[in-house]
Scaffold this motif. Structure first.
Motif, PDB file in Angstrom:
ATOM      1  N   HIS A  58       0.845  -1.188   0.000  1.00  0.00           N
ATOM      2  CA  HIS A  58       0.000   0.000   0.000  1.00  0.00           C
ATOM      3  C   HIS A  58       0.888   1.248   0.000  1.00  0.00           C
ATOM      4  O   HIS A  58       0.495   2.292   0.502  1.00  0.00           O
ATOM      5  N   ASP A  60       3.772   1.406   1.625  1.00  0.00           N
ATOM      6  CA  ASP A  60       4.491   1.509   2.891  1.00  0.00           C
ATOM      7  C   ASP A  60       5.958   1.126   2.718  1.00  0.00           C
ATOM      8  O   ASP A  60       6.329   0.395   1.799  1.00  0.00           O
ATOM      9  N   GLU A  63       7.132  -2.954   2.762  1.00  0.00           N
ATOM     10  CA  GLU A  63       6.834  -3.701   1.543  1.00  0.00           C
ATOM     11  C   GLU A  63       7.595  -3.126   0.343  1.00  0.00           C
ATOM     12  O   GLU A  63       8.046  -3.869  -0.524  1.00  0.00           O
ATOM     13  N   ASN A 100       2.765  -5.836  12.557  1.00  0.00           N
ATOM     14  CA  ASN A 100       2.659  -4.873  11.469  1.00  0.00           C
ATOM     15  C   ASN A 100       1.823  -5.509  10.355  1.00  0.00           C
ATOM     16  O   ASN A 100       0.735  -5.982  10.616  1.00  0.00           O
ATOM     17  N   THR A 101       2.307  -5.560   9.131  1.00  0.00           N
ATOM     18  CA  THR A 101       1.525  -6.107   8.022  1.00  0.00           C
ATOM     19  C   THR A 101       1.717  -7.611   7.838  1.00  0.00           C
ATOM     20  O   THR A 101       1.204  -8.181   6.887  1.00  0.00           O
ATOM     21  N   GLU A 121      -1.286  -7.761  16.104  1.00  0.00           N
ATOM     22  CA  GLU A 121      -1.079  -6.368  15.723  1.00  0.00           C
ATOM     23  C   GLU A 121      -2.215  -5.550  16.325  1.00  0.00           C
ATOM     24  O   GLU A 121      -3.363  -5.720  15.941  1.00  0.00           O
ATOM     25  N   VAL A 126      -3.697  -1.344  10.579  1.00  0.00           N
ATOM     26  CA  VAL A 126      -2.541  -2.156  10.201  1.00  0.00           C
ATOM     27  C   VAL A 126      -2.909  -3.639  10.282  1.00  0.00           C
ATOM     28  O   VAL A 126      -2.503  -4.433   9.430  1.00  0.00           O
ATOM     29  N   ARG A 129      -4.383  -4.921   7.176  1.00  0.00           N
ATOM     30  CA  ARG A 129      -3.371  -5.242   6.156  1.00  0.00           C
ATOM     31  C   ARG A 129      -2.688  -6.576   6.455  1.00  0.00           C
ATOM     32  O   ARG A 129      -2.361  -7.328   5.534  1.00  0.00           O
ATOM     33  N   LEU A 130      -2.485  -6.849   7.725  1.00  0.00           N
ATOM     34  CA  LEU A 130      -1.951  -8.154   8.138  1.00  0.00           C
ATOM     35  C   LEU A 130      -2.897  -9.258   7.662  1.00  0.00           C
ATOM     36  O   LEU A 130      -2.472 -10.239   7.031  1.00  0.00           O
ATOM     37  N   ASN A 133      -2.657  -9.846   3.915  1.00  0.00           N
ATOM     38  CA  ASN A 133      -1.488 -10.632   3.496  1.00  0.00           C
ATOM     39  C   ASN A 133      -1.640 -12.109   3.843  1.00  0.00           C
ATOM     40  O   ASN A 133      -1.231 -12.970   3.070  1.00  0.00           O
TER      41      ASN A 133
END
Length: 142
Positions: A58, A60, A63, A100-101, A121, A126, A129-130, A133
């Motif tokens: 995204h 960040d 990544e 985090n992610t 997280e 966030v 997003r984790l 993934n």
């Protein structure tokens, strides 16, 4: 609007950014250049033995670095390599606290699919997003 804001706006609207970056990814590029080449999209990341897993970017920093540095070991090169080796040898459960992610959680699961992985997280946006993934890879990470 300042020149910087205008440039940022133009950059955000560049079409076919991810395919272009995938092609450029294999060329030597200094960090001072690629650190500014953020994108939104899914990309392939790799363990040290070439085992692939996917991450959603995204724009960040984590990544972005993993994308551009894939052939040089990526973000947190030595930490991820040590974590990967520990995950391969582990039996039972691995915990990723402050996930985090989910990069470390995904690395653990890619390295050892039989390993139970729990990722925590506390920041809701966030954590979304984790979960993204984890789902992207079809992992059973809690």
């Amino acid at each position: 609007m300042t020149l910087r804001q205008l440039a940022r706006s133009a950059y955000e609207h560049v079409p076919f950014k991810l395919p272009l970056f995938r092609a450029l990814r294999h060329l030597p590029m200094p960090e001072r250049v690629y650190q500014h080449l953020h994108f939104d999209g899914t990309f392939q990341a790799y363990l040290s033995d070439g085992t692939p897993f996917r991450l959603q970017s995204h724009g960040d920093v984590v990544e972005n670095r993993m994308f551009w540095e894939a052939r040089r070991g990526g973000h947190e090169r030595y930490s991820l390599l040590a974590w990967e080796r520990l995950a391969r040898a582990a039996r039972g459960m691995a915990l990723d606290i402050g996930a985090n992610t989910g990069v470390f959680a995904c690395v653990a699961k890619a390295a050892n699919p039989a390993l139970g992985v729990v990722a925590f997280e506390p920041v809701a946006r966030v954590a979304r997003r984790l979960r993204e993934n984890v789902a992207l890879n079809g992992y059973d990470i809690q």
